[in-house]
Scaffold this motif. Structure first.
Motif, PDB file in Angstrom:
ATOM      1  N   ALA A 194       0.955  -1.271  -0.049  1.00  0.00           N
ATOM      2  CA  ALA A 194       0.099   0.142  -0.202  1.00  0.00           C
ATOM      3  C   ALA A 194       0.858   1.259   0.148  1.00  0.00           C
ATOM      4  O   ALA A 194       0.594   2.129  -0.934  1.00  0.00           O
ATOM      5  CB  ALA A 194      -0.951   0.189   1.210  1.00  0.00           C
ATOM      6  N   ALA A 195       1.978   1.034   0.746  1.00  0.00           N
ATOM      7  CA  ALA A 195       2.824   2.337   0.879  1.00  0.00           C
ATOM      8  C   ALA A 195       3.524   2.628  -0.473  1.00  0.00           C
ATOM      9  O   ALA A 195       3.618   3.698  -1.023  1.00  0.00           O
ATOM     10  CB  ALA A 195       3.948   2.146   1.923  1.00  0.00           C
ATOM     11  N   ALA A 196       3.947   1.595  -1.239  1.00  0.00           N
ATOM     12  CA  ALA A 196       4.824   1.605  -2.336  1.00  0.00           C
ATOM     13  C   ALA A 196       3.671   2.030  -3.291  1.00  0.00           C
ATOM     14  O   ALA A 196       4.269   2.934  -4.401  1.00  0.00           O
ATOM     15  CB  ALA A 196       5.195   0.043  -2.865  1.00  0.00           C
ATOM     16  N   ILE A 197       2.513   1.632  -3.664  1.00  0.00           N
ATOM     17  CA  ILE A 197       1.465   2.241  -4.405  1.00  0.00           C
ATOM     18  C   ILE A 197       1.303   3.644  -4.255  1.00  0.00           C
ATOM     19  O   ILE A 197       1.046   4.399  -5.409  1.00  0.00           O
ATOM     20  CB  ILE A 197       0.335   1.302  -4.341  1.00  0.00           C
ATOM     21  N   THR A 198       1.270   3.920  -2.943  1.00  0.00           N
ATOM     22  CA  THR A 198       0.725   5.300  -2.751  1.00  0.00           C
ATOM     23  C   THR A 198       1.913   6.340  -2.895  1.00  0.00           C
ATOM     24  O   THR A 198       1.550   7.484  -3.447  1.00  0.00           O
ATOM     25  CB  THR A 198       0.573   5.452  -1.221  1.00  0.00           C
ATOM     26  N   LEU A 199       3.072   5.885  -2.916  1.00  0.00           N
ATOM     27  CA  LEU A 199       4.149   7.076  -3.146  1.00  0.00           C
ATOM     28  C   LEU A 199       4.052   7.703  -4.461  1.00  0.00           C
ATOM     29  O   LEU A 199       4.235   9.037  -4.781  1.00  0.00           O
ATOM     30  CB  LEU A 199       5.651   6.576  -2.939  1.00  0.00           C
TER      31      LEU A 199
ATOM     32  N   TRP B  78      10.003  12.947  -3.248  1.00  0.00           N
ATOM     33  CA  TRP B  78      11.116  12.479  -4.127  1.00  0.00           C
ATOM     34  C   TRP B  78      12.261  11.936  -3.664  1.00  0.00           C
ATOM     35  O   TRP B  78      12.954  11.168  -4.192  1.00  0.00           O
ATOM     36  CB  TRP B  78      11.574  13.770  -5.008  1.00  0.00           C
ATOM     37  N   ILE B  79      12.844  12.758  -2.367  1.00  0.00           N
ATOM     38  CA  ILE B  79      13.838  12.233  -1.712  1.00  0.00           C
ATOM     39  C   ILE B  79      13.745  10.480  -1.062  1.00  0.00           C
ATOM     40  O   ILE B  79      14.661   9.791  -1.115  1.00  0.00           O
ATOM     41  CB  ILE B  79      14.362  13.121  -0.588  1.00  0.00           C
ATOM     42  N   LYS B  80      12.334  10.381  -0.931  1.00  0.00           N
ATOM     43  CA  LYS B  80      11.904   9.041  -0.536  1.00  0.00           C
ATOM     44  C   LYS B  80      12.003   7.944  -1.653  1.00  0.00           C
ATOM     45  O   LYS B  80      12.090   6.829  -1.419  1.00  0.00           O
ATOM     46  CB  LYS B  80      10.552   8.928  -0.032  1.00  0.00           C
ATOM     47  N   VAL B  81      12.147   8.322  -2.991  1.00  0.00           N
ATOM     48  CA  VAL B  81      12.299   7.323  -4.091  1.00  0.00           C
ATOM     49  C   VAL B  81      13.434   6.538  -3.765  1.00  0.00           C
ATOM     50  O   VAL B  81      13.254   5.115  -4.054  1.00  0.00           O
ATOM     51  CB  VAL B  81      12.188   7.978  -5.356  1.00  0.00           C
ATOM     52  N   PRO B  82      14.591   7.042  -3.757  1.00  0.00           N
ATOM     53  CA  PRO B  82      16.001   5.968  -3.959  1.00  0.00           C
ATOM     54  C   PRO B  82      15.763   5.088  -2.579  1.00  0.00           C
ATOM     55  O   PRO B  82      15.714   3.641  -2.884  1.00  0.00           O
ATOM     56  CB  PRO B  82      17.064   6.808  -3.697  1.00  0.00           C
ATOM     57  N   PRO B  83      15.203   5.611  -1.341  1.00  0.00           N
ATOM     58  CA  PRO B  83      15.008   4.464  -0.244  1.00  0.00           C
ATOM     59  C   PRO B  83      14.175   3.323  -0.563  1.00  0.00           C
ATOM     60  O   PRO B  83      14.452   2.190  -0.338  1.00  0.00           O
ATOM     61  CB  PRO B  83      14.762   5.319   1.042  1.00  0.00           C
ATOM     62  N   TYR B  84      12.901   3.975  -1.343  1.00  0.00           N
ATOM     63  CA  TYR B  84      11.897   2.775  -1.433  1.00  0.00           C
ATOM     64  C   TYR B  84      12.238   1.705  -2.586  1.00  0.00           C
ATOM     65  O   TYR B  84      12.146   0.676  -2.823  1.00  0.00           O
ATOM     66  CB  TYR B  84      10.673   3.595  -2.101  1.00  0.00           C
ATOM     67  N   LEU B  85      13.382   2.350  -3.610  1.00  0.00           N
ATOM     68  CA  LEU B  85      13.924   1.568  -4.687  1.00  0.00           C
ATOM     69  C   LEU B  85      14.729   0.388  -4.000  1.00  0.00           C
ATOM     70  O   LEU B  85      14.822  -0.741  -4.406  1.00  0.00           O
ATOM     71  CB  LEU B  85      14.468   2.274  -5.629  1.00  0.00           C
TER      72      LEU B  85
END
Length: 252
Positions: free
Chosen positions: A45-50, A182-189
């Motif tokens: 859910a968190a990944a879809i939401t970002l 946008w800063i959260k994208v690399p950690p999520y990847l």
């Protein structure tokens, strides 16, 4: 891409709430992740939401591009970056439930105190955008945003005492969270959450995300400044209570 109709029956209202929150009704978006977690795992859910949040950020930043406080954004962002890094490093050790419980208690206490003071006829002087408090609450905003998409309440706790004009308040949050997301994208990847299935599912929800954000912008601009702050206080209490409930339920 997820094709289950039950998922979309829940996800569409959740995305609408996110859009209204991005448009200015801060706090409503906090209900979205728990709703989506009813039909998929909280991590998914968190990944879809970002990506949805990032698309909605484009709309809200454009709408408030001339109304935001640069000093607040810079101060909060300095703390938020370190908070995001901390959240990434502790992702496996930190309990989402404990974070939600702590944020919920702080949010309810802050909002109730402000409402009691202001209803009593005492209007506190607007607080300055000071660096020590801003960096601390920026860190909390970044950390809670990274681990639980719950950065809204800490941001409000720091900015609301400044009594900024309605549009400046909303615009400052729009710009700050656009940068944070946008800063959260690399950690999520790095955590392996941005899969092709999740991205395709998010893409299917983009039209709803954009339309609901514009609706939020238009609705907020129909509300007077004083009523807007009252509404935000009430939402902060409700969201804080929901976070407390989620935290206590998960812990005990």
């Amino acid at each position: 891409m997820i094709t289950d109709p039950v998922f979309y029956a829940v996800a569409i209202p959740a995305v609408i709430l996110l859009g209204l929150a991005k448009g200015g009704f801060s706090g409503l978006g906090m209900l979205s992740l728990p709703m989506m977690a009813l039909v998929v795992s909280p991590v998914q859910a968190a990944a879809i939401t970002l990506p949805i949040l990032i698309v909605q950020d484009v709309v809200s930043v454009w709408a408030y591009r001339h109304a935001w406080d640069r000093r607040n954004v810079v101060i909060l962002l300095l703390g938020a970056v370190s908070g995001i890094v901390t959240g990434y490093l502790l992702a496996a050790q930190v309990s989402d439930a404990a974070v939600k419980l702590a944020v919920g208690i702080i949010s309810v206490a802050f909002a109730l105190r402000r409402m009691v003071v202001e209803r009593g006829g005492r209007q506190p002087k607007p607080a300055p955008a000071d660096v020590p408090r801003g960096i601390f609450w920026g860190w909390v905003t970044g950390f809670t945003s990274m681990v639980a998409h719950a950065g809204g309440p800490p941001f409000q706790i720091y900015v609301m005492p400044q009594r900024l004009p309605r549009d400046i308040f909303v615009g400052t949050g729009a710009v700050l969270f656009a940068l944070i997301n946008w800063i959260k994208v690399p950690p999520y990847l790095a955590l392996g959450q941005m899969t092709s299935e999740n991205m395709a599912t998010a893409g299917a929800l983009f039209p709803v995300a954009i339309a609901s954000t514009w609706a939020g912008v238009l609705l907020v601009r129909r509300v007077s400044g004083q009523r807007f702050y009252t509404a935000v206080y009430i939402l902060l209490v409700l969201v804080g209570a929901k976070l407390i409930y989620d935290g206590v339920t998960a812990l005990f």
